[in-house]
Write a protein that holds these residues in place. Structure first.
Motif, mmCIF file in Angstrom:
data_model
loop_
_atom_site.group_PDB
_atom_site.id
_atom_site.type_symbol
_atom_site.label_atom_id
_atom_site.label_comp_id
_atom_site.label_asym_id
_atom_site.label_seq_id
_atom_site.Cartn_x
_atom_site.Cartn_y
_atom_site.Cartn_z
ATOM 1 N N SER B 81 9.391 2.527 8.711
ATOM 2 C CA SER B 81 8.230 2.294 7.829
ATOM 3 C C SER B 81 8.679 1.814 6.460
ATOM 4 O O SER B 81 8.120 0.865 5.898
ATOM 5 N N ILE B 84 9.866 -1.726 6.508
ATOM 6 C CA ILE B 84 8.820 -2.764 6.506
ATOM 7 C C ILE B 84 8.556 -3.249 5.081
ATOM 8 O O ILE B 84 8.381 -4.435 4.830
ATOM 9 N N THR B 91 10.452 -7.880 9.946
ATOM 10 C CA THR B 91 9.322 -7.247 10.634
ATOM 11 C C THR B 91 8.305 -8.302 11.055
ATOM 12 O O THR B 91 7.972 -9.197 10.276
ATOM 13 N N PRO B 94 4.017 -4.724 11.759
ATOM 14 C CA PRO B 94 4.479 -3.408 11.283
ATOM 15 C C PRO B 94 4.275 -2.280 12.295
ATOM 16 O O PRO B 94 5.184 -1.468 12.496
#
Lengths: 586, 260
Positions: B81, B84, B91, B94
């Motif tokens: 996360s 991203i 990426t 996502p």
């Protein structure tokens, strides 16, 4: 001073505590029974592997709750059993400060660092805001609230770690070798802070440390650990006066105690060696009346080196991109076969100078030559063959999965034949006593052995110059001596050796020449006997002359002499005493 | 233990340290940071979307073997996360990145041969079958891509699933737990092929619903995707062997569901 006294009521109680780490077959702690009283300053001493850190970690439950393993007996802190109560509960009663300040600081500002643990314990915001200035004042870090922790000096960082622990308002502060990674100023700052907390606020302190002189000065009681067991416990006067006991357990006594122990061995009436300098100075005065002082014999003098220098620095200046002038016109020649000690406060320019030898930094002005050739003309591999560098933290130089691979790595990459790689690897491992652990993972070895792995890897390259950058930091006395003995062996083999260290008391038996640096300049370049007796100059750059040198100066003053004595033995050798029944060691 | 301690032995519970599913939180943070860091390093260009895939894809399985399936999945999810945001160039979608990371670590952590979690692979395999069905089924039935193109283009996915169903799953886990580092390296390579392949399947299924690449891309993927996947396996093996050897050597606390 001393407004708080030690309570009779124990704050901490260890009853028959033994501990076995997971996957280990040897007890790290064995049948430890000990009480620590409120307001007490307890010093833990012992060589590496004695169990000091494990004992510290039992006090806040990290052992066994984090590590697992097998735990025997009972530890209670403020009435809480450390096996039955979670670490988060124990953290309210026990603050812990570890060896390396860098590994303890996680926040982006000083105040956030202090607030972090409190927030995790759900302390109300207003209460946190009240505590932050209070603890910063206690460790004399007022005004740094908004600074990033990495902007602080080593001593300030460690004091911040103490402040963060202090903010939890613990009953007990545990410090595990908090000064071993610090320069003398930083160490002094930390000791002063801890002493103040103990004597002014009544904070109970448990401190593990190899700093014998400071422990003798500040601790109320000393516990000597060896092989996981308590060997002796008593006041600093009782423990540090037992020189043979300390030697037997690879510990270094304060130099003042060692000096008077040796004087006593010569028949002087020394009932019990003093362990603090002021008492030593007083005893020295009384001994004059009972002993004859003889001029020292056979003081070793360094060999004077002539000819072309191997390393030559001329008017070297270096300014970092942020404008810091780290070197300001340094000129220096180092000849082949010399053993040079470089000392000075952090920021004095020692490391910057050494990095120029390795071509890791380029001069802003001036020249650096090796064997008459500008260092910039050498390739990295050529320099690696000529200069070996042992960094302060050996772990930063280790990356292979076996000791053998670590030692042979550079050789393989420099294109040596397989036969030569093998021969040099075995030779280096043998020289460092590592052949038996050739297939072990380097990180499975104790820190002292890991340093030897790095030295073996450098030795395999057969360099002309070997630079040891703070090789004794974090080592116990035995480990430090072992590494320095290696440096002496290399010197005797004809290598040029450069050592950077703050531990001046370790070096008289090794170094020939001392370069004192300060504020980017060379303050003094002299033979070690001259340099160590420039006490005021050393103090001006916050270096502590060894106690033996201070005693020698007192002797010189009394005798109106200028003997350049360096070690306890040399000072003791000046005393010719005739035992009359009252004298000698008791 | 040659000496018998005088004190009474106490029951030791790992209750004090902050843990997630038996893995210290500190480990989660460190490994999440490593995943984030490796997300910055692109390995190659993926044809389907024109984006590159990050080096972190090679260590999602390793995170699972070190931390266990749940803590590993959480660490990878956090790391991916953050990746991203700091490395958007690696990426594509996502959600696919995060769920792919979760699957990579979870599948790896579920490769245990014994204990109460030894059967976790079964429902997981069923779920992965469903995902593969949606992925391939959409391509064949909705987008008209020939079956052979889908089979060739998704070789790394179905081969990973097949190996996960077979005893090779247990074999990889037992090799990773072996004392001999050569076996560990072999186990990491084989295991990464499986777990990273399943991670890729999860991510690709989501990305395909967004991109719907044509038959030509499926065919182009046939030789390229295995090469990319080999790169993931090499990353997982090289990093994993060093990390596992180091963790064993320094004797740090082993998370409760670690496979190494």
């Amino acid at each position: 001073m001393g407004s708080f006294s030690v309570s009779i009521e124990p704050l901490v109680s260890l009853d028959k505590v033994s501990y076995l780490y997971p996957r280990s077959k040897k007890l790290a702690l064995c049948d430890i029974s000990l009480e620590i009283h409120k307001g007490e300053f307890l010093g833990l001493i012992g060589p590496t592997g004695a169990g000091k850190t494990t004992l510290c970690l039992t006090l806040n439950g990290i052992v066994p709750q984090f590590y697992g393993g097998r735990f025997f007996g009972r530890v209670t802190v403020a009435g809480l059993d450390t096996v039955d109560h979670p670490i988060s509960t124990l953290a309210r009663h026990v603050g812990v400060v570890f060896q390396d300040p860098e590994t303890q600081l996680i926040a982006t500002s000083v105040e956030n660092e202090i607030a972090f643990a409190l927030e995790n314990l759900c302390v109300p915001r207003e209460e946190i805001k009240e505590r932050i200035p209070r603890v910063l004042a206690a460790v004399r870090l007022e005004g740094t609230e908004h600074k990033h922790p990495h902007e602080l000096s080593g001593g300030q960082k460690q004091r911040l770690a103490i402040a963060a622990a202090l903010a939890m308002q613990p009953d007990l502060m545990v410090l595990d070798e908090p000064t071993s990674q610090l320069d003398p100023v930083g160490a002094e700052e930390v000791f002063a802070t801890v002493r103040e907390l103990n004597r002014e606020v009544g904070m109970t302190i448990v401190m593990a440390s190899h700093a014998a002189e400071e422990m003798a000065e500040y601790a109320d009681r000393i516990v000597l650990l060896y092989d996981g067991r308590i060997i002796a416990a008593g006041t600093p006067d009782e423990i540090y006066a037992q020189i043979d006991l300390l030697y037997e357990h690879y510990l270094r006594p304060p130099q003042v105690a060692e000096t008077f122990y040796m004087i006593g061995k010569r028949g002087a009436p020394v009932n019990k060696p003093p362990v603090r300098m002021r008492e030593g100075a007083m005893l020295l005065d009384t001994l004059y009346q009972q002993c004859t002082i003889a001029a020292p014999k056979n003081l070793s003098m360094p060999v004077f080196h002539r000819g072309e220098p191997l390393l030559s620095v001329q008017d070297l200046k270096h300014t970092y991109p942020d404008g810091t002038q780290a070197l300001q016109g340094v000129s220096l020649d180092i000849h082949e076969g010399e053993y040079v000690l470089i000392i000075g406060q952090n920021g004095a320019g020692k490391s910057t100078l050494v990095k120029h030898f390795l071509n890791l930094l380029r001069p802003t002005a001036g020249t650096v030559k090796i064997g008459g050739v500008e260092v910039g003309n050498f390739s990295v591999s050529e320099l690696a063959r000529r200069i070996g560098y042992v960094a302060q933290n050996p772990d930063n130089q280790i990356f292979s999965t076996t000791v053998g691979n670590e030692v042979s790595f550079a050789l393989r990459n420099l294109g040596y034949s397989a036969k030569e790689v093998e021969e040099r690897t075995v030779e280096s491992l043998e020289a460092m006593g590592l052949l038996d652990v050739r297939d072990a993972h380097p990180l499975s070895l104790p820190k002292g052995d890991r340093a030897r792995v790095v030295i073996a890897a450098i030795l395999a390259m057969k360099p002309e110059v070997i630079i040891f950058d703070e090789p004794t930091t974090g080592q116990d006395f035995r480990g430090a001596r072992f590494i320095l003995d290696i440096s002496r062996k290399l010197h005797q083999m004809g290598k040029t050796v450069l050592v950077i260290t703050h531990h001046l008391y370790l070096m008289p038996e090794y170094a020939e020449r001392v370069i004192v640096m300060g504020k980017g300049t060379i303050l003094l370049d002299a033979p070690i006997r001259e340099a160590y007796h420039q006490v005021e100059l050393l103090r001006s750059t916050f270096l502590s002359p060894p106690q033996a040198v201070l005693l020698a100066q007192q002797l010189n003053h009394r005798e109106r002499q200028d003997w350049k004595l360096l070690t306890p033995r040399e000072v003791a050798d000046c005393f010719v005493c005739h035992s009359n029944g009252k004298g000698g060691m008791v | 233990m040659s000496i018998k301690p005088a004190g009474e032995e106490r029951e030791v519970k790992l209750l004090g340290g902050a843990t997630v599913d038996g893995a210290p939180i500190a480990y989660l943070i460190v490994l999440a940071a490593v995943v984030t860091g490796l997300a910055l390093i692109p390995l190659s260009v993926v044809l389907g979307s024109g984006k590159s895939f990050p080096m972190s894809q090679g260590i999602y399985p390793l995170v699972g073997w070190i931390l266990g399936p749940i803590a590993g999945a959480i660490a990878s999810a956090i790391g991916a996360s953050l990746g991203i945001f700091i490395a958007p160039h690696t990426t594509t979608v996502p959600l696919a990145t995060v769920l792919g990371a979760v699957m990579g670590s979870f599948a790896a952590g579920a490769m245990v041969a014994a204990g109460p979690r030894r059967n976790w692979w079964l429902p997981l395999s069923l779920l992965l079958f469903v995902i593969y069905g949606f992925y391939g089924g959409r391509a064949v039935l909705q987008n008209g891509v020939p079956v052979y193109a889908v089979v060739l283009g998704s070789f790394i996915n179905w081969s990973a699933l097949l190996l996960f169903l077979l005893p090779t799953r247990r074999l990889a886990a037992s090799w990773i737990g072996h004392q001999d580092l050569r076996r560990v390296a072999s186990g990491l390579f084989l295991g990464t092929w499986m777990a990273a392949g399943l991670s890729h399947l999860t991510a690709a299924a989501i990305v395909y619903f967004v991109v719907n690449w044509p038959e030509a891309v499926w065919l182009a993927m046939a030789p390229l995707a295995p090469l990319e996947h080999l790169a993931r396996c090499v990353v997982g093996t090289v990093i994993g062997t060093g990390v596992i050897a180091g963790l064993r050597a320094i004797g740090l606390v082993k998370p409760a569901w670690a496979v190494y």
